[in-house]
Design a protein around this motif. Structure first.
Motif, PDB file in Angstrom:
ATOM      1  N   LEU A 198       0.873  -1.175   0.000  1.00 19.70           N
ATOM      2  CA  LEU A 198       0.000   0.000   0.000  1.00 19.70           C
ATOM      3  C   LEU A 198       0.905   1.219   0.000  1.00 19.70           C
ATOM      4  O   LEU A 198       1.479   1.575   1.033  1.00 19.70           O
ATOM      5  CB  LEU A 198      -0.897   0.015   1.242  1.00 19.70           C
ATOM      6  N   ARG A 199       1.057   1.837  -1.143  1.00 24.67           N
ATOM      7  CA  ARG A 199       2.025   2.926  -1.258  1.00 24.67           C
ATOM      8  C   ARG A 199       1.386   4.248  -0.822  1.00 24.67           C
ATOM      9  O   ARG A 199       0.990   5.084  -1.643  1.00 24.67           O
ATOM     10  CB  ARG A 199       2.560   3.016  -2.682  1.00 24.67           C
ATOM     11  N   CYS A 200       1.328   4.428   0.474  1.00 24.08           N
ATOM     12  CA  CYS A 200       0.744   5.644   1.025  1.00 24.08           C
ATOM     13  C   CYS A 200       1.243   5.840   2.453  1.00 24.08           C
ATOM     14  O   CYS A 200       1.859   4.944   3.031  1.00 24.08           O
ATOM     15  CB  CYS A 200      -0.785   5.576   1.013  1.00 24.08           C
ATOM     16  N   PHE A 201       1.017   7.013   3.007  1.00 25.24           N
ATOM     17  CA  PHE A 201       1.341   7.275   4.406  1.00 25.24           C
ATOM     18  C   PHE A 201       0.281   6.624   5.284  1.00 25.24           C
ATOM     19  O   PHE A 201      -0.880   6.500   4.891  1.00 25.24           O
ATOM     20  CB  PHE A 201       1.372   8.785   4.678  1.00 25.24           C
ATOM     21  N   LEU A 202       0.680   6.205   6.471  1.00 23.65           N
ATOM     22  CA  LEU A 202      -0.274   5.643   7.411  1.00 23.65           C
ATOM     23  C   LEU A 202      -0.855   6.759   8.267  1.00 23.65           C
ATOM     24  O   LEU A 202      -0.160   7.366   9.071  1.00 23.65           O
ATOM     25  CB  LEU A 202       0.397   4.595   8.309  1.00 23.65           C
ATOM     26  N   ASP A 203      -2.126   7.036   8.062  1.00 28.95           N
ATOM     27  CA  ASP A 203      -2.868   7.989   8.879  1.00 28.95           C
ATOM     28  C   ASP A 203      -3.930   7.177   9.596  1.00 28.95           C
ATOM     29  O   ASP A 203      -4.902   6.717   8.982  1.00 28.95           O
ATOM     30  CB  ASP A 203      -3.492   9.063   7.988  1.00 28.95           C
ATOM     31  N   GLU A 230       9.353  -5.663 -10.449  1.00 23.41           N
ATOM     32  CA  GLU A 230       8.608  -6.686  -9.726  1.00 23.41           C
ATOM     33  C   GLU A 230       7.886  -6.097  -8.519  1.00 23.41           C
ATOM     34  O   GLU A 230       6.718  -6.403  -8.274  1.00 23.41           O
ATOM     35  CB  GLU A 230       9.569  -7.793  -9.274  1.00 23.41           C
ATOM     36  N   THR A 231       8.569  -5.232  -7.755  1.00 28.43           N
ATOM     37  CA  THR A 231       7.939  -4.649  -6.576  1.00 28.43           C
ATOM     38  C   THR A 231       6.861  -3.654  -6.969  1.00 28.43           C
ATOM     39  O   THR A 231       5.875  -3.493  -6.255  1.00 28.43           O
ATOM     40  CB  THR A 231       8.982  -3.956  -5.693  1.00 28.43           C
ATOM     41  N   ALA A 232       7.034  -2.973  -8.110  1.00 29.52           N
ATOM     42  CA  ALA A 232       6.004  -2.053  -8.576  1.00 29.52           C
ATOM     43  C   ALA A 232       4.725  -2.804  -8.911  1.00 29.52           C
ATOM     44  O   ALA A 232       3.610  -2.308  -8.703  1.00 29.52           O
ATOM     45  CB  ALA A 232       6.504  -1.282  -9.799  1.00 29.52           C
ATOM     46  N   GLU A 233       4.867  -4.024  -9.404  1.00 25.80           N
ATOM     47  CA  GLU A 233       3.701  -4.830  -9.739  1.00 25.80           C
ATOM     48  C   GLU A 233       2.938  -5.268  -8.485  1.00 25.80           C
ATOM     49  O   GLU A 233       1.765  -5.619  -8.556  1.00 25.80           O
ATOM     50  CB  GLU A 233       4.128  -6.054 -10.553  1.00 25.80           C
ATOM     51  N   SER A 234       3.626  -5.268  -7.340  1.00 21.61           N
ATOM     52  CA  SER A 234       2.961  -5.681  -6.107  1.00 21.61           C
ATOM     53  C   SER A 234       2.214  -4.526  -5.431  1.00 21.61           C
ATOM     54  O   SER A 234       1.564  -4.733  -4.408  1.00 21.61           O
ATOM     55  CB  SER A 234       3.994  -6.263  -5.127  1.00 21.61           C
ATOM     56  N   GLU A 235       2.317  -3.307  -5.985  1.00 21.45           N
ATOM     57  CA  GLU A 235       1.617  -2.163  -5.418  1.00 21.45           C
ATOM     58  C   GLU A 235       0.112  -2.300  -5.627  1.00 21.45           C
ATOM     59  O   GLU A 235      -0.356  -2.685  -6.695  1.00 21.45           O
ATOM     60  CB  GLU A 235       2.119  -0.862  -6.058  1.00 21.45           C
TER      61      GLU A 235
END
Length: 432
Positions: A257-262, A329-334
């Protein structure tokens, strides 16, 4: 019954009964029981019992010149040439030991760290003289990268926390059916990767605005460094998902989950039910993905305000994504789907944070709202950014110890433990 156990029993006939009693146990348990019994018998006979370990590879015995096979008990002795001072050592069958041989070299872990896990398990063949304990630790005072901070030995911090999680929560809870572990502010994603590929956890999702970078752990995987023959009998129990030859199969990248944790916003996003609330929450999530990709980072962390101005323009780096195969590969896991992201948060049953900086308080907020256990290894205090943080007695949180206490006071169930690593090694956690 294993070959080393049979050999030991043949050398010490008095142990045949004890060996029969342990025949159904695992090899390591047998070795530990026999080591103590053999030492006692050898002492009664006036013999010198060598410190032995179990061979994981094939060696040539430095005494009889025959092969030492995997599984055999062996000792080591110093063969350093006095003329050129070049350090060297040889291995020998336990049965080939005699008092005329040189002593074993000093254990490097004993010298560097002042401790040896293999010694605690009775499986280290090296010397552990008290005078040598920590004698090679002088380089701990050197500065890191020429800066002001001292060098800290915490390169294995992900493994240390992973083992702590296995010890504290148990592999059954970590691997809960349809459950998800959240690695908040997980950075490169190495902790989540280790939980999935080394511990066998079904699903661990990284929540962090940065792109994952798993090149180091994937290189180690391809070299077979996590296989049982490399980890050995002492540590292999912490690698239940690895077997000899596992390097031949593809490791699995964690979802991201490419985001900040709020904490508060994530709870609202997760619990949205009405059509209007879901639409607004989905829009918030897509904006978070865009925001994360617009932030610039350096080796020192976040460098850019949300308005695009940098804290330090000279140190700010262009936010250019790497195009390596690992990066692809890691971009595909986003996770780009808002619904998939919502499912992840809803199914989460544990949230962890290793040196999670600003996200420490958000982790506790999210876990408390969802009523799930949390585990945080705090690092930086950020006292100016979080000037409103205060302890129960009204003291402002301005130091590392204050931060640990503040986290503990957030939940009456919270406990504190110390991890086996240097640097910021306090872990604050709650149980299910």
């Amino acid at each position: 019954m294993s070959v080393p156990v049979v050999a030991a029993a043949m050398r010490y006939p008095e142990l045949l009964v004890a060996v029969a009693d342990t025949a159904s146990s695992v090899v390591v348990t047998q070795q530990l029981k026999l080591t103590a019994a053999m030492a006692a018998l050898a002492g009664d006979r006036g013999e010198a019992t060598p410190q032995c370990t179990i061979s994981r590879y094939e060696h040539i015995c430095g005494v009889c010149k025959s092969n030492i096979m995997p599984g055999d008990r062996m000792f080591c002795f110093d063969t350093t040439d006095a003329t050129n001072d070049k350090k060297s050592m040889s291995w020998g069958h336990e049965s080939c030991h005699n008092t005329n041989l040189p002593p074993p070299p000093t254990c490097r872990h004993w010298m560097r760290l002042g401790r040896c896990p293999s010694l605690q398990a009775g499986l280290c063949a090296f010397s552990h003289n008290e005078d040598a304990r920590g004698s090679a630790a002088t380089n701990l005072d050197k500065k890191r990268y020429g800066g002001r901070r001292n060098y800290i030995r915490n390169q294995h911090k992900n493994s240390v926390l992973r083992i702590f999680l296995m010890q504290t929560y148990g592999i059954e809870y970590l691997n809960q059916q349809d459950g998800v572990i959240i690695d908040a502010a997980g950075g490169k994603g190495e902790l989540a990767w280790e939980l999935i590929n080394l511990s066998g956890v079904k699903d661990c999702v990284v929540v962090d605005p940065r792109q994952l970078n798993l090149s180091l752990v994937q290189t180690k995987w391809k070299k077979g460094l996590f296989e049982k023959k490399r980890t050995g009998p002492v540590f292999s129990k912490w690698y239940p998902a690895c077997e000899d030859g596992c390097k031949m199969r593809q490791s699995k990248s964690p979802r991201h989950l490419r985001c900040f944790l709020d904490g508060e916003a994530c709870v609202e996003f997760m619990t949205a039910t009405s059509k209007e609330d879901v639409h607004r929450a989905d829009e918030w999530y897509q904006n978070q993905l865009i925001r994360a990709k617009e932030i610039s980072w350096t080796s020192k962390g976040l460098t850019q305000h949300e308005d695009g101005t940098s804290y330090n323009e000279e140190e700010a780096t262009n936010n250019v994504e790497t195009k390596s195969s690992e990066a692809i590969e890691t971009a595909e896991s986003e996770i780009s789907s808002a619904q998939e992201a919502r499912n992840v948060l809803q199914k989460s049953h544990l949230i962890v944070g290793l040196h999670c900086d600003q996200a420490a308080g958000e982790i506790v907020d999210f876990a408390s709202a969802k009523n799930i256990p949390w585990c945080v290894v705090p690092c930086c205090t950020y006292s100016e950014m979080f000037s409103c943080r205060k302890l129960a007695d009204g003291t402002r949180v301005t130091s590392y110890d204050h931060l640990v206490q503040w986290l503990q006071e957030r939940d009456p169930r919270a406990k504190v433990a110390t991890l086996d690593m240097e640097g910021k090694n306090k872990v604050v956690y709650t149980l299910p």
